[in-house]
Design a protein around this motif. Structure first.
Motif, short mmCIF file in Angstrom:
data_model
loop_
_atom_site.label_atom_id
_atom_site.label_comp_id
_atom_site.label_asym_id
_atom_site.label_seq_id
_atom_site.Cartn_x
_atom_site.Cartn_y
_atom_site.Cartn_z
N CYS A 148 0.83 -1.21 0.00
CA CYS A 148 0.00 0.00 0.00
C CYS A 148 0.87 1.26 0.00
O CYS A 148 0.47 2.29 0.53
N GLN A 149 2.04 1.17 -0.59
CA GLN A 149 3.00 2.27 -0.52
C GLN A 149 2.46 3.61 -1.02
O GLN A 149 2.84 4.65 -0.54
N HIS A 150 1.58 3.55 -2.00
CA HIS A 150 1.10 4.80 -2.58
C HIS A 150 -0.20 5.29 -1.94
O HIS A 150 -0.81 6.24 -2.40
N ILE A 151 -0.61 4.61 -0.89
CA ILE A 151 -1.86 4.99 -0.23
C ILE A 151 -1.53 5.73 1.07
O ILE A 151 -0.70 5.26 1.85
N PRO A 152 -2.16 6.89 1.31
CA PRO A 152 -1.91 7.58 2.58
C PRO A 152 -2.35 6.70 3.77
O PRO A 152 -3.45 6.15 3.77
N VAL A 153 -1.45 6.56 4.74
CA VAL A 153 -1.75 5.73 5.92
C VAL A 153 -1.66 6.60 7.18
O VAL A 153 -0.69 7.33 7.36
N HIS A 154 -2.69 6.53 8.01
CA HIS A 154 -2.73 7.30 9.25
C HIS A 154 -2.80 6.33 10.42
O HIS A 154 -3.72 5.52 10.48
N TYR A 155 -1.84 6.43 11.31
CA TYR A 155 -1.89 5.59 12.51
C TYR A 155 -2.63 6.32 13.62
O TYR A 155 -2.40 7.51 13.85
N VAL A 156 -3.53 5.63 14.30
CA VAL A 156 -4.19 6.20 15.48
C VAL A 156 -3.71 5.40 16.69
O VAL A 156 -4.06 4.23 16.84
N VAL A 157 -2.87 6.03 17.50
CA VAL A 157 -2.32 5.33 18.65
C VAL A 157 -2.86 5.94 19.94
O VAL A 157 -3.26 5.23 20.86
N GLU A 158 -2.91 7.25 19.95
CA GLU A 158 -3.36 7.96 21.15
C GLU A 158 -4.85 8.27 21.07
O GLU A 158 -5.36 8.58 19.98
N THR A 159 -5.51 8.23 22.20
CA THR A 159 -6.93 8.57 22.24
C THR A 159 -7.17 10.03 21.86
O THR A 159 -8.17 10.36 21.22
N GLN A 160 -6.21 10.89 22.25
CA GLN A 160 -6.38 12.33 22.00
C GLN A 160 -6.36 12.66 20.51
O GLN A 160 -6.89 13.68 20.09
N ASP A 161 -5.71 11.81 19.74
CA ASP A 161 -5.58 12.08 18.30
C ASP A 161 -6.91 11.82 17.60
O ASP A 161 -7.32 10.68 17.46
N ASP A 162 -7.59 12.89 17.17
CA ASP A 162 -8.85 12.63 16.47
C ASP A 162 -8.82 13.14 15.02
O ASP A 162 -9.85 13.47 14.44
#
Ligand SMILES: NC(=O)C1=CN([C@@H]2O[C@H](COP(=O)(O)OP(=O)(O)OC[C@H]3O[C@@H](n4cnc5c(N)ncnc54)[C@H](OP(=O)(O)O)[C@@H]3O)[C@@H](O)[C@H]2O)[C@@H](O)CC1
Ligand SMILES: [K+]
Length: 501
Positions: free
Chosen positions: A103-117
């Protein structure tokens, strides 16, 4: 008939392993195949078109890996695609990391912290969300950050497609674990898992689609199949011109008590509408004054004591024991003991189960007995809590069937029918059937089929489906809120058209 076996999560894992061995492939190769087949299904059915904006929400397990490979194929088609991964890279399985490499060309967003919305905007912009957060690996209640992401998914206007099972639903018992994803479609990998059908499943799954991905099947697991309405087709023989009422079953319903006299009438009427030749209600003489029978078609007789019973039941083809019976009269225990000592096929429902629980140990039921508890009655019967039954309904139903040599019909959103050796799941009912009296109707339908000579397991399977289909018809006419047990009976004639040869 749908011949895809219903499995536990553990059995599914065994089949995954067996597939790797027999087909000499790696786990990632299998995942690659699953991802491709899921994508093909999605495109073939136009769940995603070039107009869409797709967000795949992945957990760190292989359910997420499936999701990422689907994302890869969608992106390759030129459809805007993004990936949200809940958790960190360190938590991802080996297969999931391999999938991510595609998926190299696909934007990937990691959600690790609860605060990150920051994911919220992505979900808001999506027209299709693919849910690969948890599959059969869910083991405990869902907490943040998964919980917040799932809640945001549920608030989105996008079409939600869950892979294997809606995330948050337990694969063995269908219970929502704290929260769960509301899917429009669920793409089930190869086999139904029990959790795709039981408890909360139907409220979250949308439409279920079973996707054949060439995972090998095993004959060694317990027989567990879904029971589709099509099973009803032609199950009852022709009514011959040259026949009379006794050819179609002489049914007796023993039940009714002060305040609950409608129950045996509903049951007896349902039996007549299901084709029984004769249908009688048998009430205690002291309670007779409470009975109002609006149907001259239903005969009513009374008993004073146990001595009246043997003569009465002599010519019966089947007996329904329990509707509206109450739990107060000890005479009922003697009557049931006598019934169990005969060869007459029995349906024991409702309050009848209360008396049965003390009696059953002493009798060899010869397999001629069907019991029809709902979850609470099952819990009372076993002396356990209803929560225990909800957690493991299939296990308890099979245990009773095995221990007492009976057919168990455990009523619920997904009704479980089992003689221990074979188990069937019917999710054909409607929420409108959750209303007083519908259980009495079911016992009458099953009793009617038993009285007509069907083997108990067949009578239970066909009876449950007839009742569900009548429920669906009643819902079409009266709506799920307003439909009543007597409306279900009034739809049985339409159901009979399907059942007749
Ligand atoms: N060859 C294959 O492998 C094939 C795989 N297939 C696909 O894989 C899926 C099964 O994948 P899976 O076993 O990796 O588990 P999955 O459901 O992704 O869960 C991930 C992890 O989450 C964790 N976890 C659990 N509960 C949690 C909670 N409440 N909150 C937070 N975390 C929690 C738990 O890990 P833990 O934290 O307990 O170590 C778990 O391991 C299956 O449904 C199908 O889609 C099929 O396509 C066939 C081929
Ligand atoms: K899922």
């Amino acid at each position: 008939m749908n011949s895809i076996q219903i499995l536990t999560a553990n059995e599914m894992r065994q089949l995954d392993q067996l597939t790797l061995q027999q087909q000499n492939i790696t786990s990632y190769e299998l995942m690659t195949r699953v991802g491709k087949y899921l994508f093909d299904f999605i495109i073939t059915n136009n769940f995603i078109t070039s107009e869409d904006h797709v967000v795949v929400v992945a957990g760190t397990g292989n359910n997420g890996g499936d999701g990422m490979l689907v994302a890869h194929h969608i992106h390759t088609r030129g459809i805007p695609t993004e990936i949200i991964i809940i958790g960190s890279q360190e938590q991802q399985t080996e297969e999931s990391l391999k999938a991510l490499k595609h998926c190299q060309h696909i934007p990937v967003h990691y959600v690790v912290e609860t605060q990150d919305d920051s994911y919220k905007q992505l979900l808001d912009d999506a027209t299709v969300i693919i849910d690969g957060i948890f599959g059969i690996g869910l083991t405990r209640d869902v907490e943040d950050p998964h919980k917040s992401v799932m809640n945001a998914m549920n608030q989105s206007y996008a079409t939600v497609i869950s892979i294997d099972i809606p995330s948050g639903i337990h694969a063995d018992n269908g219970l929502q674990m704290g929260t769960a994803v509301h899917a429009n479609h669920t793409l089930i990998v190869q086999n139904f898992k029990q959790g795709n059908l039981l408890n909360d499943a139907k409220d979250f799954s949308g439409l279920n689609h079973v996707i054949d991905v060439d995972i090998v099947q095993s004959l060694e697991f317990d027989i567990q199949y879904e029971l589709p309405l099509s099973y009803l087709q032609g199950k009852l023989g022709k009514r011959h011109h040259n026949s009379y009422k006794y050819n179609y079953g002489n049914l007796l319903t023993i039940g009714g008590s002060k305040g609950m006299m409608g129950a045996p009438i509903l049951s007896a009427l349902a039996a007549l509408r299901s084709g029984s030749g004769l249908s009688q209600v048998y009430v205690h003489d002291g309670d007779h004054k409470y009975l109002q029978n609006p149907y001259p078609d239903i005969m009513v007789d009374t008993y004073l004591g146990i001595e009246d019973v043997p003569q009465k039941i002599r010519r019966m083809d089947a007996i329904v024991f329990g509707p509206g019976l109450g739990k107060k009269n000890p005479l009922n225990m003697d009557i049931l003991a006598h019934l169990l000592s005969t060869e007459i096929p029995l349906v024991i429902d409702a309050d009848g189960l209360y008396y049965l629980k003390d009696l059953l140990k002493g009798y060899n039921t010869r397999g001629h007995l069907i019991i029809t508890p709902h979850y609470k009655e099952m819990a009372d019967f076993l002396g356990i809590s209803i929560e225990d039954v909800i957690q493991q309904p299939v296990l308890y139903a099979k245990n009773i069937a095995h221990t007492y040599n009976v057919v168990v019909v455990l009523k619920g959103t997904c009704t479980i029918i089992t003689n221990d050796i074979e188990t069937y799941f019917s999710s054909n009912g409607t929420p409108g059937l959750a209303k007083a009296g519908t259980g009495d109707v079911l016992s009458g339908v099953i009793g009617s089929l038993l009285g007509r000579g069907l083997p108990p397991l067949d009578a239970a399977k066909i009876g449950v489906l007839m009742h569900s289909l009548a429920g669906q018809y009643a819902e079409e006419v009266y709506g799920e809120e307003s439909m009543m047990a007597s409306d279900v009976i009034s739809m049985l004639p339409k159901v009979m058209d399907h059942v007749k040869a």
